[in-house]
Write a protein that holds these residues in place. Structure first.
Motif, PDB file in Angstrom:
ATOM      1  N   ALA A  48       1.005  -1.264  -0.126  1.00 52.60           N
ATOM      2  CA  ALA A  48       0.011   0.031  -0.063  1.00 52.60           C
ATOM      3  C   ALA A  48       0.713   1.397   0.030  1.00 52.60           C
ATOM      4  O   ALA A  48       0.348   2.259   0.065  1.00 52.60           O
ATOM      5  CB  ALA A  48      -1.216  -0.153   1.247  1.00 52.60           C
ATOM      6  N   THR A  49       2.135   1.082  -0.065  1.00 52.47           N
ATOM      7  CA  THR A  49       3.250   2.217   0.164  1.00 52.47           C
ATOM      8  C   THR A  49       3.141   2.908   1.440  1.00 52.47           C
ATOM      9  O   THR A  49       3.716   4.068   1.258  1.00 52.47           O
ATOM     10  CB  THR A  49       3.075   3.018  -1.136  1.00 52.47           C
ATOM     11  N   ILE A  50       2.780   2.440   2.421  1.00 50.21           N
ATOM     12  CA  ILE A  50       2.652   3.037   3.861  1.00 50.21           C
ATOM     13  C   ILE A  50       4.182   2.924   4.254  1.00 50.21           C
ATOM     14  O   ILE A  50       4.661   3.744   4.876  1.00 50.21           O
ATOM     15  CB  ILE A  50       1.684   2.473   4.444  1.00 50.21           C
ATOM     16  N   MET A  51       4.788   1.759   4.078  1.00 50.00           N
ATOM     17  CA  MET A  51       5.967   1.488   4.440  1.00 50.00           C
ATOM     18  C   MET A  51       6.974   1.136   3.464  1.00 50.00           C
ATOM     19  O   MET A  51       6.903   0.330   2.703  1.00 50.00           O
ATOM     20  CB  MET A  51       6.050   0.223   5.380  1.00 50.00           C
ATOM     21  N   ARG A  59       7.544  -2.901  -7.743  1.00 48.61           N
ATOM     22  CA  ARG A  59       6.983  -2.224  -9.002  1.00 48.61           C
ATOM     23  C   ARG A  59       5.590  -2.650  -8.943  1.00 48.61           C
ATOM     24  O   ARG A  59       5.180  -3.521  -8.907  1.00 48.61           O
ATOM     25  CB  ARG A  59       7.614  -3.046 -10.308  1.00 48.61           C
ATOM     26  N   ILE A  60       5.005  -1.500  -9.220  1.00 47.56           N
ATOM     27  CA  ILE A  60       3.542  -1.379  -9.493  1.00 47.56           C
ATOM     28  C   ILE A  60       3.026  -0.856 -10.652  1.00 47.56           C
ATOM     29  O   ILE A  60       3.482   0.385 -10.891  1.00 47.56           O
ATOM     30  CB  ILE A  60       2.683  -0.794  -8.033  1.00 47.56           C
ATOM     31  N   ASP A  61       2.522  -1.722 -11.464  1.00 48.12           N
ATOM     32  CA  ASP A  61       1.983  -1.101 -12.690  1.00 48.12           C
ATOM     33  C   ASP A  61       3.324  -0.741 -13.699  1.00 48.12           C
ATOM     34  O   ASP A  61       3.306   0.291 -14.145  1.00 48.12           O
ATOM     35  CB  ASP A  61       0.970  -0.093 -12.848  1.00 48.12           C
ATOM     36  N   GLU A  62       4.474  -1.497 -13.431  1.00 47.34           N
ATOM     37  CA  GLU A  62       5.668  -1.158 -14.146  1.00 47.34           C
ATOM     38  C   GLU A  62       6.316   0.107 -13.428  1.00 47.34           C
ATOM     39  O   GLU A  62       7.376   0.541 -14.067  1.00 47.34           O
ATOM     40  CB  GLU A  62       5.541  -0.888 -15.509  1.00 47.34           C
ATOM     41  N   VAL A  63       5.795   0.699 -12.395  1.00 50.28           N
ATOM     42  CA  VAL A  63       6.503   1.713 -11.846  1.00 50.28           C
ATOM     43  C   VAL A  63       7.355   1.534 -10.700  1.00 50.28           C
ATOM     44  O   VAL A  63       6.853   0.644  -9.677  1.00 50.28           O
ATOM     45  CB  VAL A  63       5.588   2.688 -11.199  1.00 50.28           C
ATOM     46  N   LEU A  64       8.670   1.609 -10.553  1.00 49.46           N
ATOM     47  CA  LEU A  64       9.421   1.310  -9.569  1.00 49.46           C
ATOM     48  C   LEU A  64       9.298   2.244  -8.297  1.00 49.46           C
ATOM     49  O   LEU A  64       9.440   3.289  -8.577  1.00 49.46           O
ATOM     50  CB  LEU A  64      11.157   1.411  -9.714  1.00 49.46           C
ATOM     51  N   ILE A  65       8.776   1.648  -7.223  1.00 47.75           N
ATOM     52  CA  ILE A  65       8.407   2.445  -6.142  1.00 47.75           C
ATOM     53  C   ILE A  65       9.748   2.745  -5.091  1.00 47.75           C
ATOM     54  O   ILE A  65      10.119   1.708  -4.543  1.00 47.75           O
ATOM     55  CB  ILE A  65       7.534   1.792  -5.291  1.00 47.75           C
ATOM     56  N   ASP A  66      10.619   3.667  -5.533  1.00 50.22           N
ATOM     57  CA  ASP A  66      11.928   3.891  -4.782  1.00 50.22           C
ATOM     58  C   ASP A  66      11.903   5.315  -4.163  1.00 50.22           C
ATOM     59  O   ASP A  66      12.949   5.698  -3.610  1.00 50.22           O
ATOM     60  CB  ASP A  66      13.005   3.874  -5.876  1.00 50.22           C
ATOM     61  N   THR A  70       7.274   8.508  -6.321  1.00 52.30           N
ATOM     62  CA  THR A  70       7.054   7.586  -7.262  1.00 52.30           C
ATOM     63  C   THR A  70       5.993   6.724  -6.422  1.00 52.30           C
ATOM     64  O   THR A  70       4.930   6.322  -7.004  1.00 52.30           O
ATOM     65  CB  THR A  70       8.032   6.547  -7.507  1.00 52.30           C
ATOM     66  N   ALA A  71       5.762   6.694  -5.069  1.00 55.96           N
ATOM     67  CA  ALA A  71       4.661   6.217  -4.205  1.00 55.96           C
ATOM     68  C   ALA A  71       3.427   6.706  -4.537  1.00 55.96           C
ATOM     69  O   ALA A  71       2.453   6.341  -4.816  1.00 55.96           O
ATOM     70  CB  ALA A  71       5.154   6.003  -2.867  1.00 55.96           C
ATOM     71  N   ARG A  72       3.542   8.353  -4.780  1.00 54.72           N
ATOM     72  CA  ARG A  72       2.280   9.008  -4.845  1.00 54.72           C
ATOM     73  C   ARG A  72       1.776   8.707  -6.410  1.00 54.72           C
ATOM     74  O   ARG A  72       0.514   9.012  -6.335  1.00 54.72           O
ATOM     75  CB  ARG A  72       2.524  10.461  -4.483  1.00 54.72           C
ATOM     76  N   THR A  73       2.687   8.388  -7.358  1.00 44.81           N
ATOM     77  CA  THR A  73       2.062   8.219  -8.688  1.00 44.81           C
ATOM     78  C   THR A  73       1.109   7.018  -8.617  1.00 44.81           C
ATOM     79  O   THR A  73       0.293   6.866  -9.609  1.00 44.81           O
ATOM     80  CB  THR A  73       3.168   8.068  -9.565  1.00 44.81           C
TER      81      THR A  73
END
Length: 248
Positions: A48-51, A59-66, A70-73
């Motif tokens: 959920a990108t909380i932690m 990677r969520i929908d090919e977006v690297l959460i780094d 990027t988490a907001r996107t």
């Protein structure tokens, strides 16, 4: 859409809760099983990108959460229902679900339609003007499910969503989630019959690692008749636990 975890490590303070987990989620219902403390809630909070991960990648929908940026996107593509979710007790059910849709970026012109649809899916249309504080436990849980699914998010994370629901409401819940087409649903639960009725895939976590990842039928084939359990699926799940935790 896919969600990919690669060598994910997560924890709190000095404690490692998830250790080098590799997992790829695709549209369909994945049930997450495991004893208390296995890392299920930590995994959901991380997705959920909380932690942010301690190490490894998501990677969520090919977006690297780094990063937070990027988490907001991707947050508008995620519906998350924690086991103990908060709410303003003065909010009406409509206000509560509308706020979720707004957070998810649903446009003003589509807001009412999406809220009406979510309330209808959880059978709360008649309670739409009720205050959250006046709802029964089961109704409040259904409002939480509406929060998670409003706006048609592409990744839905549900932590023990059928807690407080009576048998009829649980049947209705199963109908809701099996109707979420083109959606990745990760369902954390202790209720094996919900898994048997809804899941396409089962992941069994123990001590932060995946002890099993496969279909319900594949798990059932691990049935061990001399272990406790009323069904092949229950006994197969027990079979995956360490020997010291197999007896009731």
């Amino acid at each position: 859409m896919t969600t990919v975890l690669d060598s994910l490590v997560q924890g709190y303070d000095r404690k490692t809760v998830i250790d080098s987990l590799d997992l790829t989620l695709r549209p369909g219902i994945t049930a997450l099983l495991g004893p208390n403390g296995a890392g299920k809630t930590t995994l959901l909070r991380t997705l959920a990108t909380i932690m942010p991960p301690r190490s490894g990648t998501i990677r969520i929908d090919e977006v690297l959460i780094d990063s937070e940026r990027t988490a907001r996107t991707v947050r508008d593509r995620i519906g998350y229902l924690p086991q103990d979710f908060g709410f303003d007790p003065q909010m009406t059910v409509t206000d509560f679900v509308t706020y979720a849709a707004w957070l998810r970026g649903v446009s003003t012109t589509d807001l009412r339609r999406h809220v009406d649809q979510a309330l209808a899916q959880v059978d709360l249309t008649d309670q739409r003007r009720s205050r959250m504080r006046k709802l029964s436990g089961g109704m409040r849980q259904r409002a939480g499910i509406a929060w998670a699914i409003v706006g048609q998010p592409r990744l839905v994370l549900l932590d023990e969503p059928t807690v407080g629901l009576d048998p009829r409401q649980r049947l209705h819940f199963r109908k809701i989630i099996t109707g979420l087409s083109n959606t990745i649903v990760l369902l954390s639960t202790h209720l094996i019959d919900d898994v048997a009725a809804t899941a396409d895939r089962v992941v069994v976590l123990y001590a932060g690692a995946a002890r099993f990842d496969g279909t319900v039928a594949e798990l059932e084939r691990m049935d061990c008749a001399d272990l406790p359990g009323h069904t092949a699926l229950e006994r197969a799940y027990i079979h995956l636990l360490p020997e010291g935790e197999q007896r009731i």
